[in-house]
Write a protein that holds these residues in place. Structure first.
Motif, PDB file in Angstrom:
ATOM      1  N   GLN A 150      15.816  23.166   9.083  1.00 43.51           N
ATOM      2  CA  GLN A 150      16.508  21.896   8.869  1.00 43.51           C
ATOM      3  C   GLN A 150      16.122  21.341   7.502  1.00 43.51           C
ATOM      4  O   GLN A 150      14.939  21.292   7.150  1.00 43.51           O
ATOM      5  N   ALA A 151      17.118  20.921   6.729  1.00 45.97           N
ATOM      6  CA  ALA A 151      16.852  20.343   5.409  1.00 45.97           C
ATOM      7  C   ALA A 151      16.115  19.015   5.566  1.00 45.97           C
ATOM      8  O   ALA A 151      16.383  18.261   6.505  1.00 45.97           O
ATOM      9  N   PRO A 152      15.183  18.699   4.649  1.00 44.20           N
ATOM     10  CA  PRO A 152      14.435  17.443   4.744  1.00 44.20           C
ATOM     11  C   PRO A 152      15.317  16.215   4.529  1.00 44.20           C
ATOM     12  O   PRO A 152      15.030  15.152   5.057  1.00 44.20           O
ATOM     13  N   VAL A 153      16.383  16.357   3.736  1.00 43.76           N
ATOM     14  CA  VAL A 153      17.377  15.297   3.570  1.00 43.76           C
ATOM     15  C   VAL A 153      18.747  15.945   3.685  1.00 43.76           C
ATOM     16  O   VAL A 153      18.890  17.149   3.476  1.00 43.76           O
TER      17      VAL A 153
ATOM     18  N   ILE B  66      13.016  16.120  -4.700  1.00 40.15           N
ATOM     19  CA  ILE B  66      12.268  14.991  -4.158  1.00 40.15           C
ATOM     20  C   ILE B  66      10.856  15.036  -4.723  1.00 40.15           C
ATOM     21  O   ILE B  66      10.151  16.034  -4.571  1.00 40.15           O
ATOM     22  N   ALA B  67      10.479  13.942  -5.364  1.00 42.31           N
ATOM     23  CA  ALA B  67       9.138  13.835  -5.942  1.00 42.31           C
ATOM     24  C   ALA B  67       8.095  13.939  -4.833  1.00 42.31           C
ATOM     25  O   ALA B  67       8.309  13.458  -3.720  1.00 42.31           O
ATOM     26  N   PRO B  68       6.957  14.573  -5.112  1.00 42.22           N
ATOM     27  CA  PRO B  68       5.929  14.777  -4.086  1.00 42.22           C
ATOM     28  C   PRO B  68       5.468  13.492  -3.407  1.00 42.22           C
ATOM     29  O   PRO B  68       5.263  13.472  -2.196  1.00 42.22           O
ATOM     30  N   THR B  69       5.352  12.399  -4.158  1.00 38.76           N
ATOM     31  CA  THR B  69       4.864  11.146  -3.575  1.00 38.76           C
ATOM     32  C   THR B  69       5.890  10.482  -2.667  1.00 38.76           C
ATOM     33  O   THR B  69       5.543   9.585  -1.908  1.00 38.76           O
ATOM     34  N   ALA B  70       7.146  10.925  -2.707  1.00 36.98           N
ATOM     35  CA  ALA B  70       8.198  10.318  -1.889  1.00 36.98           C
ATOM     36  C   ALA B  70       8.575  11.166  -0.680  1.00 36.98           C
ATOM     37  O   ALA B  70       9.308  10.709   0.189  1.00 36.98           O
ATOM     38  N   GLN B  71       8.063  12.380  -0.600  1.00 36.10           N
ATOM     39  CA  GLN B  71       8.529  13.317   0.418  1.00 36.10           C
ATOM     40  C   GLN B  71       8.382  12.801   1.838  1.00 36.10           C
ATOM     41  O   GLN B  71       9.325  12.862   2.626  1.00 36.10           O
ATOM     42  N   MET B  72       7.246  12.258   2.202  1.00 42.31           N
ATOM     43  CA  MET B  72       7.069  11.810   3.587  1.00 42.31           C
ATOM     44  C   MET B  72       7.918  10.583   3.912  1.00 42.31           C
ATOM     45  O   MET B  72       8.288  10.366   5.054  1.00 42.31           O
ATOM     46  N   PHE B  73       8.279   9.798   2.898  1.00 44.57           N
ATOM     47  CA  PHE B  73       9.083   8.603   3.112  1.00 44.57           C
ATOM     48  C   PHE B  73      10.572   8.928   3.238  1.00 44.57           C
ATOM     49  O   PHE B  73      11.323   8.148   3.804  1.00 44.57           O
ATOM     50  N   LEU B  74      11.006  10.053   2.678  1.00 41.69           N
ATOM     51  CA  LEU B  74      12.433  10.388   2.646  1.00 41.69           C
ATOM     52  C   LEU B  74      12.855  11.379   3.719  1.00 41.69           C
ATOM     53  O   LEU B  74      14.048  11.646   3.874  1.00 41.69           O
ATOM     54  N   PHE B  75      11.928  11.934   4.480  1.00 41.57           N
ATOM     55  CA  PHE B  75      12.284  12.921   5.490  1.00 41.57           C
ATOM     56  C   PHE B  75      13.298  12.332   6.469  1.00 41.57           C
ATOM     57  O   PHE B  75      13.102  11.250   7.011  1.00 41.57           O
ATOM     58  N   GLY B  76      14.409  13.031   6.665  1.00 45.89           N
ATOM     59  CA  GLY B  76      15.454  12.590   7.590  1.00 45.89           C
ATOM     60  C   GLY B  76      16.506  11.702   6.963  1.00 45.89           C
ATOM     61  O   GLY B  76      17.436  11.257   7.638  1.00 45.89           O
ATOM     62  N   THR B  77      16.422  11.444   5.668  1.00 46.38           N
ATOM     63  CA  THR B  77      17.353  10.555   4.985  1.00 46.38           C
ATOM     64  C   THR B  77      18.697  11.238   4.720  1.00 46.38           C
ATOM     65  O   THR B  77      18.736  12.405   4.348  1.00 46.38           O
ATOM     66  N   GLU B  78      19.773  10.486   4.885  1.00 51.45           N
ATOM     67  CA  GLU B  78      21.095  10.941   4.482  1.00 51.45           C
ATOM     68  C   GLU B  78      21.417  10.282   3.152  1.00 51.45           C
ATOM     69  O   GLU B  78      21.306   9.061   3.013  1.00 51.45           O
ATOM     70  N   ILE B  79      21.809  11.086   2.172  1.00 50.50           N
ATOM     71  CA  ILE B  79      22.194  10.582   0.854  1.00 50.50           C
ATOM     72  C   ILE B  79      23.712  10.604   0.789  1.00 50.50           C
ATOM     73  O   ILE B  79      24.335  11.641   0.986  1.00 50.50           O
ATOM     74  N   ASP B  80      24.312   9.441   0.512  1.00 44.52           N
ATOM     75  CA  ASP B  80      25.764   9.313   0.445  1.00 44.52           C
ATOM     76  C   ASP B  80      26.133   8.692  -0.902  1.00 44.52           C
ATOM     77  O   ASP B  80      25.276   8.143  -1.600  1.00 44.52           O
ATOM     78  N   TYR B  81      27.388   8.805  -1.253  1.00 48.22           N
ATOM     79  CA  TYR B  81      27.906   8.121  -2.441  1.00 48.22           C
ATOM     80  C   TYR B  81      29.128   7.348  -1.991  1.00 48.22           C
ATOM     81  O   TYR B  81      30.067   7.917  -1.432  1.00 48.22           O
ATOM     82  N   GLU B  82      29.108   6.034  -2.178  1.00 53.00           N
ATOM     83  CA  GLU B  82      30.209   5.185  -1.753  1.00 53.00           C
ATOM     84  C   GLU B  82      30.888   4.558  -2.962  1.00 53.00           C
ATOM     85  O   GLU B  82      30.216   4.114  -3.896  1.00 53.00           O
ATOM     86  N   THR B  83      32.202   4.540  -2.911  1.00 55.65           N
ATOM     87  CA  THR B  83      32.999   3.917  -3.959  1.00 55.65           C
ATOM     88  C   THR B  83      33.691   2.709  -3.360  1.00 55.65           C
ATOM     89  O   THR B  83      34.404   2.830  -2.364  1.00 55.65           O
ATOM     90  N   GLY B  84      33.462   1.558  -3.958  1.00 61.33           N
ATOM     91  CA  GLY B  84      34.057   0.322  -3.467  1.00 61.33           C
ATOM     92  C   GLY B  84      34.838  -0.374  -4.561  1.00 61.33           C
ATOM     93  O   GLY B  84      34.881   0.075  -5.714  1.00 61.33           O
TER      94      GLY B  84
END
Length: 126
Positions: free
Chosen positions: A7-10, A70-88
């Protein structure tokens, strides 16, 4: 990286894939590097930079031509995150749907995490 085998981390939505690929081509970059820094009214802010190469400790996720680091210091904080791009109508940008966030400011630019829950490997309380 904190991960589950297979499973991908993000995850990256198709809209985010397209935008990351466009940015990579336009800047002739290796990928989009995501991190965290102290700041904002909730305590932490996401950082994003186009980079020419990965650092040794970066976690690299490749999906349909889009590359996120993903920067090493952010890895544990970002696990399970979905990255999206929204246009409004008034703004467009990357959105992070992060299950580890325990609080966010009203504008959504700043977040906080429960370090005790992350260190213990449990899901934060909503």
């Amino acid at each position: 990286m904190f991960s589950i085998p297979g499973q991908a981390p993000v995850t990256i939505t198709p809209a985010a894939e397209r935008q990351i690929t466009r940015l990579m081509a336009g800047k002739e970059a290796f990928g989009l590097k995501i991190g965290l820094k102290k700041g904002g009214c909730a305590g932490m802010e996401y950082t994003m930079d186009m980079v020419a190469a990965a650092d040794k400790a970066d976690e690299v996720i490749e999906q349909n031509g889009a590359r996120v680091l993903i920067a090493p210091t952010a890895q544990m904080f970002l696990f399970g995150t979905e990255i999206d791009y929204e246009t409004g109508l008034l703004e467009s940008g990357f959105k992070f749907r992060n299950p580890n966030v325990t609080d966010a400011c009203g504008c959504g630019e700043s977040v906080s995490f429960s370090l005790d829950e992350l260190a213990a490997g449990t899901q934060p309380k909503a």
